[in-house]
Design an enzyme around this catalytic site. Structure first.
Site, PDB file in Angstrom:
ATOM      1  CE  LYS A 148      24.599 -60.166 -14.511  1.00 40.03           C
ATOM      2  NZ  LYS A 148      23.902 -61.425 -14.760  1.00 40.03           N
ATOM      3  N   GLY A 183      23.592 -67.049 -26.560  1.00 37.51           N
ATOM      4  CA  GLY A 183      24.559 -65.982 -26.314  1.00 37.51           C
ATOM      5  C   GLY A 183      25.980 -66.518 -26.308  1.00 37.51           C
ATOM      6  CG  LEU A 186      28.553 -68.266 -20.233  1.00 35.64           C
ATOM      7  CD1 LEU A 186      30.058 -68.462 -20.320  1.00 35.64           C
ATOM      8  CD2 LEU A 186      28.199 -67.394 -19.012  1.00 35.64           C
ATOM      9  CE1 TYR A 191      25.398 -57.706 -16.927  1.00 41.02           C
ATOM     10  CE2 TYR A 191      27.531 -56.838 -16.299  1.00 41.02           C
ATOM     11  CZ  TYR A 191      26.734 -57.902 -16.660  1.00 41.02           C
ATOM     12  OH  TYR A 191      27.283 -59.155 -16.752  1.00 41.02           O
TER      13      TYR A 191
HETATM   14  N1  SER Z   1      31.773 -59.214 -19.771  1.00 45.32           N
HETATM   15  C1  SER Z   1      30.758 -58.478 -19.081  1.00 45.32           C
HETATM   16  C2  SER Z   1      30.555 -57.131 -19.652  1.00 45.32           C
HETATM   17  O1  SER Z   1      31.517 -56.619 -20.168  1.00 45.32           O
HETATM   18  C3  SER Z   1      31.107 -58.357 -17.632  1.00 45.32           C
HETATM   19  O2  SER Z   1      30.215 -59.061 -16.890  1.00 45.32           O
HETATM   20  O3  SER Z   1      29.499 -56.581 -19.545  1.00 45.32           O
END
Ligand code: SER
Length: 322
Positions: free
Chosen positions: A144, A11, A13, A140
């Site tokens: 988290k 990905g 990162l 999402y």
């Molecule tokens: N960059 C991420 C997103 O936009 C934020 O955690 O989902």
């Protein structure tokens, strides 16, 4: 030497983190993994197929390579999550639980990337404190928040050495972002260089916390290498570098490319962006383990444009030599 497993390694990162980990710990000690077969092959790079929701497969891999540390990057981001909420829950929650269970059984150290998406409409938008309202409006964000609570629970009940950062939008040039709300701040650069125009999916006044990839890598390695006693927060640390609006980003790009034009056509991601903070207070990370960012907006834009136009030239030269 520490044996490291990186989940979701291909990905945005992971692509940069794996390079840094190989430099620090040696290529032989870094095991990349993901759900899709790798298309490239390099003798000293190890890549394994792994679906993090499969606990047996995960444990087998940990034992096979005698893993001691996991950088758990596999996850579904905010915009994709809204389109596939079941998958988002499954990967982000069940995947993390499998990692934490393995960490508990095998005594592993874990890095878990949380996000500014844990915050929501009732969170203070400016200088968002470390401890504050967390009322995310995306699935999402909900995964988290739950993930952070799981990390805190496993750290305090089972002594798992899990460390986490609430990452802002990450800007980078090596790999494309994967379905996030902050993706506009990455896509805009290649659009500016190729077509000279970009259609931005958030309004010009949308201001969000952001960070350049080299800072993000230093932050991740910084928290993972810090003395355990310095890590006082086991849910997740607020972390940031700079905040800018979409319009400020456009102006900075126009200093290099004066002909660049940006149109704004907000879509469903505007609502997500509106629910997130504009500026985060990351003083706890700075005080506890010495976090410091290096790149401001001007430096990020200059380097992104330089690297991306360099990449394009390499591709062109490569194509010519075929
Ligand atoms: N960059 C991420 C997103 O936009 C934020 O955690 O989902």
């Amino acid at each position: 030497m520490t044996k490291i497993l990186v989940t979701g390694s291909r990905g945005q990162l992971g692509s940069d983190l794996v390079i840094a980990l190989r430099q620090h710990y040696g290529a032989i000690n870094v095991i990349e993994s993901g759900r899709q077969a790798a298309s490239d092959h390099h003798d000293s790079h190890i890549y394994e197929l792994l679906d993090v929701t499969d606990r047996t497969q995960l444990q087998h891999l940990i034992q096979q390579y005698q893993i001691q540390t996991i950088y758990h990057l596999a996850g579904v981001l905010s915009a994709t999550g809204e389109q596939h909420p079941d998958r988002c829950w499954d990967v982000n929650i069940n995947g993390l639980r499998n990692i934490l269970e393995a960490a508990k059984s095998f005594g592993l150290q874990v890095f878990f990337p949380s996000s500014i998406a844990v915050f929501g409409p009732h969170t203070p938008k400016l200088d968002t404190p470390q401890v504050t309202v967390e009322d995310p409006s995306t699935i999402y964000g909900i995964t988290k928040v739950t993930g952070e609570l799981l990390c805190h629970y496993y750290a305090h009940h089972f002594g798992v050495d899990v460390r986490s950062l609430r990452l802002p939008g990450i800007i980078s040039y090596s790999a494309p972002p994967g379905g996030g709300t902050t993706d506009f701040a990455v896509e805009i650069f290649s659009a500016a260089l190729t077509s000279g125009t970009y259609t931005c999916f958030v309004r010009p006044d949308t201001r969000l916390p952001m960070m350049y990839m080299p800072d993000a890598i230093r932050a991740i390695l910084g928290i993972m290498q810090a003395n355990a006693a310095a890590i006082k927060i086991r849910s997740s640390y607020n972390i940031t570098a700079i905040s800018f609006s979409a319009a400020e980003l456009v102006s900075e790009i126009q200093k290099h490319l004066p002909q660049f034009i940006c149109h704004y056509v907000p879509d469903f991601r505007q609502t997500i962006a509106d629910s997130w903070p504009a500026v985060i207070d990351d003083s706890k990370a700075r005080a506890d383990w010495g976090w410091q960012h290096q790149y401001d907006l001007a430096a990020i834009v200059a380097e992104m444009l330089e690297k991306l136009s360099g990449n394009r030239k390499e591709v062109e030269v490569g194509a010519l030599s075929l």
